[in-house]
Design a protein around this motif. Structure first.
Motif, PDB file in Angstrom:
ATOM      1  N   LEU A  64      25.925  49.206  19.518  1.00  0.00           N
ATOM      2  CA  LEU A  64      24.614  49.473  20.119  1.00  0.00           C
ATOM      3  C   LEU A  64      23.928  48.160  20.484  1.00  0.00           C
ATOM      4  O   LEU A  64      23.271  48.037  21.523  1.00  0.00           O
ATOM      5  N   ARG A  65      24.106  47.155  19.622  1.00  0.00           N
ATOM      6  CA  ARG A  65      23.493  45.850  19.892  1.00  0.00           C
ATOM      7  C   ARG A  65      24.067  45.237  21.163  1.00  0.00           C
ATOM      8  O   ARG A  65      23.350  44.670  21.984  1.00  0.00           O
ATOM      9  N   GLU A  66      25.380  45.367  21.320  1.00  0.00           N
ATOM     10  CA  GLU A  66      25.993  44.842  22.551  1.00  0.00           C
ATOM     11  C   GLU A  66      25.447  45.554  23.783  1.00  0.00           C
ATOM     12  O   GLU A  66      25.171  44.921  24.804  1.00  0.00           O
ATOM     13  N   GLU A  67      25.298  46.873  23.654  1.00  0.00           N
ATOM     14  CA  GLU A  67      24.704  47.613  24.778  1.00  0.00           C
ATOM     15  C   GLU A  67      23.305  47.112  25.080  1.00  0.00           C
ATOM     16  O   GLU A  67      22.911  46.994  26.237  1.00  0.00           O
ATOM     17  N   PHE A  68      22.561  46.841  24.004  1.00  0.00           N
ATOM     18  CA  PHE A  68      21.191  46.337  24.165  1.00  0.00           C
ATOM     19  C   PHE A  68      21.203  45.044  24.979  1.00  0.00           C
ATOM     20  O   PHE A  68      20.442  44.886  25.923  1.00  0.00           O
ATOM     21  N   TYR A  69      22.075  44.131  24.606  1.00  0.00           N
ATOM     22  CA  TYR A  69      22.113  42.841  25.305  1.00  0.00           C
ATOM     23  C   TYR A  69      22.708  42.942  26.711  1.00  0.00           C
ATOM     24  O   TYR A  69      22.723  41.991  27.465  1.00  0.00           O
ATOM     25  N   GLY A  72      29.927  50.046  11.902  1.00  0.00           N
ATOM     26  CA  GLY A  72      30.704  50.027  13.140  1.00  0.00           C
ATOM     27  C   GLY A  72      29.828  50.277  14.367  1.00  0.00           C
ATOM     28  O   GLY A  72      30.023  49.665  15.420  1.00  0.00           O
ATOM     29  N   GLN A  73      28.861  51.162  14.209  1.00  0.00           N
ATOM     30  CA  GLN A  73      28.066  51.563  15.388  1.00  0.00           C
ATOM     31  C   GLN A  73      26.954  50.574  15.749  1.00  0.00           C
ATOM     32  O   GLN A  73      26.620  50.434  16.927  1.00  0.00           O
ATOM     33  N   ASP A 104      15.950  41.490  16.598  1.00  0.00           N
ATOM     34  CA  ASP A 104      16.081  41.063  15.200  1.00  0.00           C
ATOM     35  C   ASP A 104      16.334  42.242  14.264  1.00  0.00           C
ATOM     36  O   ASP A 104      17.060  42.112  13.279  1.00  0.00           O
ATOM     37  N   PHE A 105      15.735  43.392  14.575  1.00  0.00           N
ATOM     38  CA  PHE A 105      15.986  44.584  13.752  1.00  0.00           C
ATOM     39  C   PHE A 105      17.467  44.972  13.775  1.00  0.00           C
ATOM     40  O   PHE A 105      17.995  45.486  12.788  1.00  0.00           O
ATOM     41  N   PHE A 106      18.131  44.756  14.891  1.00  0.00           N
ATOM     42  CA  PHE A 106      19.558  45.072  14.956  1.00  0.00           C
ATOM     43  C   PHE A 106      20.332  44.319  13.878  1.00  0.00           C
ATOM     44  O   PHE A 106      21.151  44.873  13.157  1.00  0.00           O
ATOM     45  N   PHE A 154      16.366  52.067  22.760  1.00  0.00           N
ATOM     46  CA  PHE A 154      17.304  51.413  21.831  1.00  0.00           C
ATOM     47  C   PHE A 154      16.785  51.444  20.401  1.00  0.00           C
ATOM     48  O   PHE A 154      17.532  51.688  19.458  1.00  0.00           O
ATOM     49  N   HIS A 155      15.489  51.178  20.259  1.00  0.00           N
ATOM     50  CA  HIS A 155      14.914  51.128  18.912  1.00  0.00           C
ATOM     51  C   HIS A 155      15.032  52.499  18.230  1.00  0.00           C
ATOM     52  O   HIS A 155      15.385  52.600  17.056  1.00  0.00           O
TER      53      HIS A 155
END
Lengths: 264, 648
Positions: free
Chosen positions: B539-544, B534-535, B568-570, B508-509
């Motif tokens: 990606l953050r939602e996918e991460f969670y 937008g992206q 937090d970087f997201f 993810f990172h």
């Protein structure tokens, strides 16, 4: 450009300081490794594969990955920081190894560096040696002009040679006595060489050597393996200088009288 | 909310002196009653903690590394600026101030920069007293060099390891105060939240990285000296552990984040070799004094042996486009031009994700002219380092270089007293936004870290404590228990998701980093920034939903540590893009392709001579757009006349 190699990888796994620990074979995760990767990037790749296989990744310490912070340090096939001279583990690259080569990866081994987990050890003993006297007392705001004391270039360069120590602990890992003499001598040498360091010279030397002993590091018996393992190529002559300073301090040092209260 | 810099007015030369004279003092006997938390032990944090302890305050310091000596200040190579004028070449406090304001492209606060230039001279004195072995001349006096295009020699250095020597100086100072019992240091311990009660910073929540224990620490003031956020790009010259969690969590508790889009790129780094790459290594810019930068003119030559490419087929793009400065063009322009030629498909080296990102830095002419020995004398250690990393011999094959992120000028907003908009929360060093504007000059990061730590924090914190008094917050205060619970829940939630997820944190990172590098890196444009905006949430939602974390929270767990930081970087990455989009101009390192004149920045002083300070609004009703609301601090330039840079 994309040369890859397969390695036979054995890694020391240890849950904590009291766990006996053992080698695990991770050869199946160590295939197709780019020769351009650093050794730590190789371990990153193995770890990512372990995680995806629901296994605990290998714990190792690292931070700057450019050979200066001193946080990384792994014994590779019996050599601290691996086979390349004057190179930290993070700067060692996989092109150093042959396809199919066997790798035995272990933590620093010394009683004064207890294993935290796997390849990560507790080096706080080094910090306590510095706290014992590895400093010059100078409060912010009290300093004279920087050019007030000329320091001959030769002395400044010598002090710098010693000051370049990164405190990684490879000297201890290399020493059959697990002595931290090179680490300690480098700091004593750096400060005792400079005019600014003279006021606390004897006290510093005695206190740091005493702390070194309290931490359980062994004595130096002149194997010089520390110098060979040192990624910054610090010379063992600093140990000789330290011993000279120690002898002198032991003969002549008088502690300042401790007065209770002021003179007034 | 009005943002007040609280900077003194009147003649700039005496502002700091007058301010110090006006400052409230804490009685020596009372100092030991005050507790101060310092997070981070780099130049700002280490020097700050030690100096505050020497004054008599009780200090508790924290670092995530195994020792205070590892902080990433250690990796700075080049040197530290100071307006000593030891060379008698016309340097002065005013000139250093002027160069810094102009170099920052008129987006820094004049009062702060002037103070920085003033205390720079004290830093060198202090460091020499601590035993820092700076380079000397044969007569024993200190040596200087010119650095980063400065017209005077004001840079002090210790071989190529100046950061290391300064940090070890600060570390030794800190070690003495620890031995004297004035500082309690917690290593392998990471700040994961800020405790705020009655709109005052009252402490922090930490996670012990060995045991996983989450606990609260209370204090009368909190200092964050936790460095920059360059690792938002995944690949940067920062250490692997560098992260934004401390400042981001403080931001989420109310501290404003200023100019997040001001990130600096260094032009001469070793290019990425493969997807497994974990960091990028910087090489001194001095290489550009003798190396010539080029790429092949034809795409089909990009994989050819460079030695076999005839002179007429080589594109010396900097020399051709900027004949006056050539290969010595400033960092930002040299970097963007490298990106530009690689985007055109002329890059060299390994192809990663369909693009070759590298340009040649060729020493063949210099070796022919001066001899191999002369070049080895000048750059031997750099050539060795390059060979160790790439396996190529730069004496025979041209080096390959590419720009990389290495410093962030943005950070938490602070006033003249280095205090954020949350009273009692101070921010020092790279973690704050204050001194470098939109672009930092070489050898000025070390200067700012030590200025803040040794010479500014000790005064301004006393001033705050003298007025605010002792904190009444206790372990059972609601703010403490709530913050502690929220932090625990956050980590528990990550572990829960992690057990079912299928993609690693690094995966993810890397994706986040690529997104931000592509759209909010060296060159930015509105459509790219909008696409990133937008992206990133997707990606953050996918991460969670899908991040994979092994192990539990109550133990040493590196995957969990990384997950907390990447989470937090997201959010920070998203704010960077938003800030870059709303700053509808180019300035310093913020290069908007829609505001340029032939590759150079075109500022809009009428509308953007301000600091953009962002307030976190969560998903609350106050949010006009997303999670943030913008506040502005207007910048005025009374001493340095605003002008456009020109290198043609």
């Amino acid at each position: 450009m994309a040369e890859t190699i397969d390695l036979k990888l054995h890694v020391w796994r240890q849950k904590g300081p009291s766990d006996p620990g053992k080698f695990e074979d991770y050869s199946q995760y160590a295939k197709g490794i780019s020769t351009h990767a650093s050794f730590l990037e190789f371990l990153d790749v193995v770890n990512e594969r372990l995680v995806l296989a629901n296994q605990e990744p290998i714990v190792f310490d690292h931070d700057c990955r450019e050979g200066i912070c001193g946080m990384c340090g792994i014994v590779i096939n019996g050599e601290p920081h691996g086979p390349q001279k004057a190179t930290t583990t993070c700067q060692l690259h996989m092109r150093t190894f042959r396809n199919g080569e066997e790798l035995w990866v272990e933590p620093w081994r010394a009683a004064a560096f207890p294993v935290i987990r796997d390849l990560s050890v507790d080096r706080s003993a080094f910090d306590r040696i510095i706290q014992a006297g590895g400093y010059i007392t100078a409060r912010a705001g009290a300093a004279p002009d920087a050019n007030a004391i000329p320091i001959p270039k030769r002395l400044a360069d010598e002090a710098m040679d010693a000051a370049t120590c990164i405190g990684c602990g490879a000297c201890v890992a290399a020493c059959p006595n697990a002595s931290a003499s090179l680490f300690m001598a480098a700091k004593i040498g750096h400060l005792n060489t400079l005019p600014q360091g003279q006021a606390e010279r004897d006290k510093r030397t005695l206190a740091m050597v005493a702390q070194h002993e309290r931490e359980g590091f062994g004595a130096c018996s002149n194997h010089y393996l520390c110098e060979a393992a040192c990624p910054k190529e610090i010379s063992v002559q600093w140990i000789a200088r330290m011993n000279r300073d120690l002898l002198k301090a032991a003969m002549t040092y008088k502690p300042e009288p401790q007065r209770a209260g002021g003179d007034g | 909310m009005e943002l007040r810099s609280n900077a003194p007015t009147g003649p700039i030369e005496t502002r700091w002196e007058r301010h110090k004279a006006d400052i409230k003092l804490v009685n020596p006997a009372n100092k030991r009653k005050y507790e101060i938390i310092v997070v981070g032990t780099g130049l700002a944090g280490g020097a700050g903690a030690a100096s505050l302890a020497d004054l008599g305050y009780k200090v508790k310091a924290f670092c995530y590394q195994d020792s205070a000596r590892r902080a990433h200040s250690i990796a700075a190579q080049g040197g530290i600026n100071a307006a000593k004028n030891y060379q008698g070449d016309g340097d002065s406090i005013y000139r250093l101030f002027y160069d810094t304001v102009k170099g920052g492209d008129f987006r820094a606060r004049e009062s702060n920069v002037y103070r920085l230039a003033q205390v720079s001279v004290d830093i060198i004195d202090q460091c020499v007293a601590l035993g820092v072995p700076f380079a000397r001349e044969y007569g024993g006096l200190l040596a200087n060099r010119s650095f980063g295009g400065a017209q005077v020699s004001r840079t002090f250095y210790a071989r190529g390891q100046t950061g290391q020597q300064l940090l070890l100086g600060a570390y030794s100072h800190l070690s003495r105060t620890i031995a004297e019992g004035k500082v309690e240091l917690r290593t392998r311990c990471e700040m994961i939240d800020l405790i705020v009660e009655d709109n005052r910073a009252r402490g922090i929540v930490t996670r012990d990285l060995v045991t996983g224990k989450i606990e609260a620490h209370l204090a009368d003031a909190v200092v964050l000296a936790t460095g920059g956020y360059g690792n938002v790009f995944y690949l940067s010259t920062n250490a692997k552990g560098c992260n934004a969690t401390a400042i981001w969590r403080a931001h989420r508790r109310g501290a404003f984040f200023a100019n997040p889009c001001f990130t600096q790129i260094h032009p001469t780094c070793i290019p990425q070799a493969g997807v497994y790459q974990s960091k990028l290594t910087l090489m001194s810019e001095s290489l550009r004094n003798d190396g010539r930068v080029w790429v092949p003119r034809k795409k089909e030559d990009c994989t050819r042996d460079p030695a076999s490419i005839p002179e007429r087929d080589r594109y010396y793009y900097l020399e051709e486009k900027y004949p006056a400065f050539g290969n010595l063009m400033p960092r930002d322009i040299a970097s963007r031009q490298a990106k530009f030629v690689c985007d055109q498909g002329l890059g060299v080296g390994p192809e990663i994700n369909g693009v070759r990102r590298g340009v040649y830095l060729d020493f063949a002419d210099a070796i022919k002219r001066d001899g191999k020995q002369a070049i080895a004398d000048r750059y031997g250690n750099l050539f060795d380092m390059y060979q160790r990393i790439t396996g190529e011999d730069p004496y025979r094959v041209p080096m390959r270089i590419y720009p990389a992120t290495h410093y962030t000028m943005g950070g938490l907003w602070v006033d003249y007293n280095l205090m954020s908009n949350i009273p009692g929360l101070f921010v020092a060093g790279e973690a704050n936004f204050s001194d470098h504007g939109a672009n930092r000059l070489g050898a000025s990061a070390l200067m700012q870290g030590l200025a803040d730590g040794f010479f500014i924090l000790p005064y301004v914190i006393g001033n705050y404590l003298a007025q605010a008094g002792k904190s009444k917050t206790t372990e059972s205060s609601a703010a403490v228990t709530t913050t502690l619970r929220e932090a625990q829940t956050r980590f528990r939630k990550l572990i829960e998701i992690g057990q079912k997820g299928s993609r690693t944190v690094d995966d993810f990172h890397r994706k986040l980093g690529t997104l931000i590098w592509d759209h909010c890196g060296m060159a930015r444009n509105p459509s790219g920034l909008k696409s990133a905006l937008g992206q990133i949430p997707e990606l953050r939602e996918e991460f969670y939903r899908d991040v994979k974390i092994t192990g539990s929270g109550e133990e040493l767990n590196r995957e969990l540590e990384k997950a907390g930081r990447v989470a937090d970087f997201f959010e920070l990455g998203e704010l960077m893009c938003r800030d870059a989009l709303e700053r509808d101009e180019s300035c310093g390192c913020h290069f908007r392709e829609d505001h340029q004149a032939d590759g150079e920045c075109v500022r809009d002083d009428e509308h953007f001579a301000h600091v953009a300070a962002w307030e976190w609004c969560g998903q609350g009703p106050e949010a006009r757009d997303g999670n943030h609301k913008q506040h502005r601090e207007a910048l005025s330039f009374e001493y340095v006349k605003m002008a456009q840079r020109s290198y043609k």
